[in-house]
Design an enzyme around this catalytic site. Structure first.
Site, PDB file in Angstrom:
ATOM      1  N   CYS A 108       0.756  -1.353  -0.045  1.00 33.70           N
ATOM      2  CA  CYS A 108       0.164   0.153  -0.045  1.00 33.70           C
ATOM      3  C   CYS A 108       1.061   1.238  -0.185  1.00 33.70           C
ATOM      4  CB  CYS A 108      -0.927  -0.131   1.029  1.00 33.70           C
ATOM      5  SG  CYS A 108      -2.512   1.183   0.824  1.00 33.70           S
ATOM      6  N   HIS A 167      -3.220  -5.421   1.722  1.00 37.24           N
ATOM      7  CA  HIS A 167      -2.857  -5.563   3.076  1.00 37.24           C
ATOM      8  C   HIS A 167      -2.530  -7.133   3.573  1.00 37.24           C
ATOM      9  CE1 HIS A 167      -2.392  -1.532   4.329  1.00 37.24           C
ATOM     10  NE2 HIS A 167      -3.631  -1.409   3.869  1.00 37.24           N
ATOM     11  N   GLU A 182      -0.556  -8.444   5.179  1.00 27.36           N
ATOM     12  CA  GLU A 182      -0.016  -8.800   6.325  1.00 27.36           C
ATOM     13  C   GLU A 182      -1.288  -8.808   7.474  1.00 27.36           C
ATOM     14  OE1 GLU A 182      -0.431  -6.018   5.469  1.00 27.36           O
ATOM     15  OE2 GLU A 182      -0.345  -4.212   6.191  1.00 27.36           O
TER      16      GLU A 182
HETATM   17  N1  GLN Z   1      -3.893   6.050   0.888  1.00 24.07           N
HETATM   18  C1  GLN Z   1      -2.493   6.247   2.016  1.00 24.07           C
HETATM   19  C2  GLN Z   1      -1.351   6.565   0.902  1.00 24.07           C
HETATM   20  O1  GLN Z   1      -2.079   7.381  -0.082  1.00 24.07           O
HETATM   21  C3  GLN Z   1      -2.228   4.452   1.613  1.00 24.07           C
HETATM   22  C4  GLN Z   1      -3.048   3.400   2.381  1.00 24.07           C
HETATM   23  C5  GLN Z   1      -2.529   2.489   3.182  1.00 24.07           C
HETATM   24  O2  GLN Z   1      -1.698   2.245   3.471  1.00 24.07           O
HETATM   25  N2  GLN Z   1      -3.427   1.453   3.963  1.00 24.07           N
HETATM   26  O3  GLN Z   1      -0.063   6.605   1.300  1.00 24.07           O
END
Ligand code: GLN
Length: 204
Positions: A84, A186, A188
């Protein structure tokens, strides 16, 4: 080094975000997790996970801790797995809005791209075997998997060397490029260790 085959030392960038969940996931997958907060912490780790969190904040902290170049250097030799926000940091191009990154994977990501009403969701993915895994080892990897998305980015473009391992609604969500791995979801946060095991196999 023979004993390290099942007990790899993997760093988890621990400046911000859900790094503790990654530490637990690494331990479940049989690896040792080491919190990384400085360039010195990178010594002796064989791979690194950049967790989910907030990529703008993470970049700011990396700058403050003078970790940007050490991480880029590390990534030229060792595998990095970004989830992410971590995937956003790995990308060469970031949109919505544009921001600096480590640029270790040739791909473009658009932040928060699923829109507000779909902030987070659980989806089922079909995951292909990683190229690094060889035919004999791919068993248990190519199959369906539950994926948690939280304010996820969308990977809008991948480079020629990328291998898309899973897609959701037509967009890549799990991508490997050489030694690096990026997930917009995710792994994890589920009990399923397969994506972490896939990353551990990249550490040789
Ligand atoms: N929206 C976040 C970003 O742009 C990422 C979200 C996440 O890591 N769950 O950094």
């Amino acid at each position: 080094m023979a004993a390290s085959a099942n007990r790899k030392r993997v760093g988890v960038l621990a400046l911000q975000g859900d790094f503790q969940a990654h530490e637990r996931a690494l331990r479940r997958a049989g690896a040792e997790a080491v919190e990384v907060r400085s360039a010195a912490d990178l010594e002796g780790v064989e791979g690194l996970i950049i967790p989910g969190g907030e990529s703008t904040t993470m970049m700011k902290l990396l700058e403050e801790e003078k970790l940007l170049n050490p991480l880029r250097e590390f990534g030229r030799k060792r595998p990095i797995f970004g989830t992410c926000a971590g995937a956003i940091l790995l990308a060469s191009d970031v949109a919505n809005p544009p921001q600096a990154s480590l640029g270790l994977m040739d791909m473009e990501v658009e932040r928060n791209a699923y829109g507000r009403q779909l902030d987070s969701r659980i989806a089922r993915l079909h995951v292909a075997a990683s190229k690094a895994e060889g035919e004999a080892e791919s068993e248990g990897v190519e199959s369906d998997m539950e994926a948690v998305f939280i304010r996820a980015p969308i990977i809008r473009r991948v480079g020629q060397d990328a291998n898309v391992l899973a897609s959701y609604q037509g967009d890549p969500v799990l991508v490997e490029q050489g030694r690096h791995l990026a997930a917009t979801f995710h792994p994890e946060l589920t009990e399923d260790s397969r994506v972490h095991l896939m990353f551990l196999r990249k550490i040789t």
